[in-house]
Scaffold this active site. Structure first.
Site, short mmCIF file in Angstrom:
data_model
loop_
_atom_site.label_atom_id
_atom_site.label_comp_id
_atom_site.label_asym_id
_atom_site.label_seq_id
_atom_site.Cartn_x
_atom_site.Cartn_y
_atom_site.Cartn_z
N HIS A 182 -7.30 -18.70 49.97
CA HIS A 182 -8.53 -19.03 49.23
C HIS A 182 -9.44 -19.91 50.07
CE1 HIS A 182 -6.68 -18.25 44.98
NE2 HIS A 182 -7.17 -17.16 45.53
N LYS A 219 -3.35 -11.69 33.82
CA LYS A 219 -4.36 -12.67 34.24
C LYS A 219 -5.71 -11.97 34.27
CE LYS A 219 -1.90 -16.08 37.04
NZ LYS A 219 -1.75 -16.65 38.40
N HIS A 222 -10.02 -10.41 50.24
CA HIS A 222 -9.00 -11.26 49.60
C HIS A 222 -7.61 -11.01 50.21
CE1 HIS A 222 -6.75 -13.33 46.47
NE2 HIS A 222 -6.05 -12.23 46.28
N HIS A 231 -1.74 -17.96 49.13
CA HIS A 231 -3.05 -18.01 48.45
C HIS A 231 -3.78 -19.34 48.65
CE1 HIS A 231 -1.73 -14.27 46.78
NE2 HIS A 231 -2.81 -14.14 46.03
N LYS A 241 6.95 -7.95 40.20
CA LYS A 241 5.96 -8.73 39.45
C LYS A 241 6.33 -8.74 37.97
CE LYS A 241 1.35 -10.13 38.65
NZ LYS A 241 -0.03 -10.21 39.05
N ARG A 293 -12.20 -11.96 19.25
CA ARG A 293 -10.97 -12.76 19.43
C ARG A 293 -9.81 -11.92 19.95
NH1 ARG A 293 -13.15 -14.65 14.67
NH2 ARG A 293 -14.23 -16.61 14.99
N ASN A 314 1.76 -16.80 44.31
CA ASN A 314 0.61 -17.35 45.05
C ASN A 314 0.95 -17.62 46.51
OD1 ASN A 314 -0.95 -17.32 42.71
ND2 ASN A 314 -0.19 -19.32 42.08
N ARG A 316 6.24 -18.20 38.32
CA ARG A 316 5.14 -17.27 38.60
C ARG A 316 4.28 -17.75 39.77
NH1 ARG A 316 1.25 -13.83 34.44
NH2 ARG A 316 -0.04 -12.93 36.09
N GLU A 356 2.73 -19.02 33.93
CA GLU A 356 2.80 -19.74 35.20
C GLU A 356 3.09 -21.23 35.01
OE1 GLU A 356 0.02 -18.40 38.29
OE2 GLU A 356 0.06 -20.42 39.11
N GLU A 409 -0.48 -7.64 49.58
CA GLU A 409 0.19 -8.08 48.35
C GLU A 409 1.56 -7.40 48.21
OE1 GLU A 409 -1.08 -10.52 46.61
OE2 GLU A 409 -3.26 -10.44 46.82
P1 NAD Z 1 -12.47 -4.17 44.01
O1 NAD Z 1 -12.19 -3.96 42.59
O2 NAD Z 1 -13.77 -4.78 44.38
O3 NAD Z 1 -12.32 -2.78 44.79
C1 NAD Z 1 -12.56 -2.74 46.17
C2 NAD Z 1 -13.58 -1.63 46.53
O4 NAD Z 1 -12.91 -0.38 46.46
C3 NAD Z 1 -14.76 -1.54 45.59
O5 NAD Z 1 -15.91 -1.24 46.35
C4 NAD Z 1 -14.41 -0.34 44.70
O6 NAD Z 1 -15.56 0.30 44.20
C5 NAD Z 1 -13.66 0.53 45.66
N1 NAD Z 1 -12.68 1.43 45.07
C6 NAD Z 1 -11.83 1.19 44.05
N2 NAD Z 1 -10.96 2.20 43.90
C7 NAD Z 1 -11.29 3.12 44.83
C8 NAD Z 1 -10.72 4.37 45.20
N3 NAD Z 1 -9.63 4.85 44.59
N4 NAD Z 1 -11.31 5.05 46.21
C9 NAD Z 1 -12.38 4.54 46.88
N5 NAD Z 1 -12.93 3.34 46.59
C10 NAD Z 1 -12.38 2.65 45.59
O7 NAD Z 1 -11.36 -5.08 44.73
P2 NAD Z 1 -9.77 -5.21 44.59
O8 NAD Z 1 -9.31 -5.58 45.94
O9 NAD Z 1 -9.15 -4.07 43.87
O10 NAD Z 1 -9.62 -6.47 43.61
C11 NAD Z 1 -10.07 -7.74 44.00
C12 NAD Z 1 -10.19 -8.59 42.74
O11 NAD Z 1 -8.92 -8.69 42.13
C13 NAD Z 1 -10.67 -10.01 43.01
O12 NAD Z 1 -11.68 -10.33 42.11
C14 NAD Z 1 -9.42 -10.86 42.75
O13 NAD Z 1 -9.76 -12.15 42.27
C15 NAD Z 1 -8.73 -10.04 41.71
N6 NAD Z 1 -7.28 -10.26 41.60
C16 NAD Z 1 -6.78 -10.50 40.36
C17 NAD Z 1 -5.41 -10.67 40.21
C18 NAD Z 1 -4.85 -10.87 38.83
O14 NAD Z 1 -3.65 -11.17 38.71
N7 NAD Z 1 -5.62 -10.66 37.79
C19 NAD Z 1 -4.56 -10.63 41.31
C20 NAD Z 1 -5.11 -10.39 42.56
C21 NAD Z 1 -6.48 -10.20 42.69
N1 GLY Z 2 -1.70 -12.66 41.23
C1 GLY Z 2 -0.89 -13.77 40.85
C2 GLY Z 2 -0.39 -13.68 39.44
O1 GLY Z 2 -0.59 -12.70 38.76
O2 GLY Z 2 0.23 -14.60 38.98
#
Ligand code: NAD
Ligand code: GLY
Length: 365
Positions: free
Chosen positions: A253, A144, A267, A249, A228, A122, A246, A242, A238, A186
């Site tokens: 998406h 998130k 993305h 987005h 942020k 939990r 987006n 917040r 949100e 971003e």
């Molecule tokens: P990711 O985590 O897949 O990383 C991208 C690639 O880079 C991967 O292959 C990883 O192994 C590699 N990598 C990571 N750090 C590295 C480094 N320092 N050097 C070399 N390679 C490295 O992708 P991302 O773009 O970081 O994140 C995308 C995800 O984030 C999606 O799932 C998306 O939905 C999510 N997201 C979440 C939020 C939120 O608010 N929680 C906001 C935006 C995106």
């Molecule tokens: N990435 C959008 C949010 O965190 O609200």
């Protein structure tokens, strides 16, 4: 050269520590947050190869032992199977409510670890050590967390704030250029949605920030995190403001879905095109000047980001297909989509009053 950005959320407040070389300080920053001395470290194979040993050394220097949980890199790990694996290993390690899990990686690892920590017993504490630009400026901040479902991305999740975010900008040096640029989308978003001065600065300094100038990169990360943090502090769940985060987005998406969430479009690239479309739609509706819409797209192109649907390699998705994906977007309510539009650079707002014909025209242009 490091900065601390507070995220003010009453009992759930925490700090973002950003700067070069922060990974070596992780142990001393994390040690006061938990009585546990053994800390699970969730990461992916790429990041483990590059940075796991340095983190484990840093933890050891602070009297902590890191226990790695290493997942395959990529979106596929943000799944029920990934969740089962991580929660299982966290339980095997005896993580309890006094413990702390560490997410070392990009948004995939951060979202998965945060969700696993949020549901385990939990809710146990976790810390984010984001290693991509996208994760440092966006996904590691704000709480998130989610995994993907067969029906769509990020549909199974919860709000679970980290106890600390450690953004070591030196780690970004090994990111593939395309991933760095996707994260930069971003960064631009913050200027576009609420800070015209920051957008001016980005126009002048993006090349330096993306070309290895640590001071410029740190400013971009810190300014993004500040914006942020301020928005999240005012609207954690949100219910209003917040949603401005987006920007781009809804379009983005739909483009990601139409390209099968594949390598054709990352993305951040989808968000870049989506923001450019939001500016064009705003101009079409008489809300924003043509100069601002043009200026915004020009900046994306100048850094090497896509700014139009035609920039996506392969066959072009039709407006009808994209509208279909948008209708399935989780932001659709009562059959009407929520759009983030702009009155100019730095002046985004939320609306549900967008005629579908205007959206179709923008998708066809
Ligand atoms: P990711 O985590 O897949 O990383 C991208 C690639 O880079 C991967 O292959 C990883 O192994 C590699 N990598 C990571 N750090 C590295 C480094 N320092 N050097 C070399 N390679 C490295 O992708 P991302 O773009 O970081 O994140 C995308 C995800 O984030 C999606 O799932 C998306 O939905 C999510 N997201 C979440 C939020 C939120 O608010 N929680 C906001 C935006 C995106
Ligand atoms: N990435 C959008 C949010 O965190 O609200």
């Amino acid at each position: 050269m490091s900065e601390i950005i507070p995220v003010g959320l009453s009992a759930r407040s925490y700090e973002i520590h950003a700067g070069p070389g922060m990974l070596s300080k992780a142990g001393s920053l994390l040690q006061p947050l938990t009585r546990a001395r053994i800390l699970p470290v969730v990461t992916d194979e790429n990041v483990a190869r590059l940075y796991l040993d340095a983190l484990l050394d840093g933890l050891r220097a602070a009297g902590l032992t890191g226990r790695p949980i290493i997942l395959p890199a990529g979106e596929g790990s943000k799944s029920f199977a990934g969740l089962e694996r991580v929660t299982g290993e966290l339980l095997d390690l005896g993580l309890d409510r006094g413990g702390l899990a560490i997410a070392l990686g990009g948004g995939v690892i951060g979202d998965l670890t945060g969700f696993a920590a949020g549901v385990l017993k939990r809710g146990v504490a976790f810390a984010q050590i984001p290693t991509t630009l996208l994760a440092q400026v966006d996904s590691s901040v704000g709480g998130k967390t989610a995994i993907n479902a067969r029906q769509g991305k990020n549909l199974i999740g919860l709000f679970h704030q980290p106890r600390l975010v450690i953004a070591d900008i030196s780690l970004l040096g090994t990111l593939p250029r395309r991933e760095l640029l996707a994260g930069y989308a971003e960064v631009v978003k913050y200027g576009a949605l609420g800070d015209a001065d920051f957008f001016d600065w980005l126009e002048a300094s993006a090349a330096a920030a993306l070309g290895g100038d640590e001071q410029a990169l740190l400013h971009a990360v810190v300014q993004s995190c500040r914006m942020k943090a301020a928005i999240v502090a005012r609207d954690e769940r949100e219910t209003g403001e917040r949603a401005l985060l987006n920007l781009g987005h809804t379009f983005g998406h739909a483009l990601e879905a139409a390209t099968g969430f594949s390598d054709r479009l990352l993305h951040g690239e989808g968000v870049a095109i989506g923001m450019a479309l939001a500016f064009r739609l705003s101009h079409k509706l008489g809300l924003c000047s043509g100069q601002d819409a043009e200026r915004f797209a020009r900046h994306l192109e100048a850094v090497g980001l896509p700014a139009a649907i035609a920039d996506i390699p392969g066959s072009r998705p039709s407006p009808e297909e994209l509208l279909g994906h948008m209708a399935h977007d989780k932001k659709a309510a009562d059959g009407r989509l929520t759009f983030i539009l702009v009155k100019g650079i730095g002046r985004a707002f939320i609306t549900r009053e967008v005629p579908e014909d205007a959206v179709r025209d923008i998708l066809a242009a």
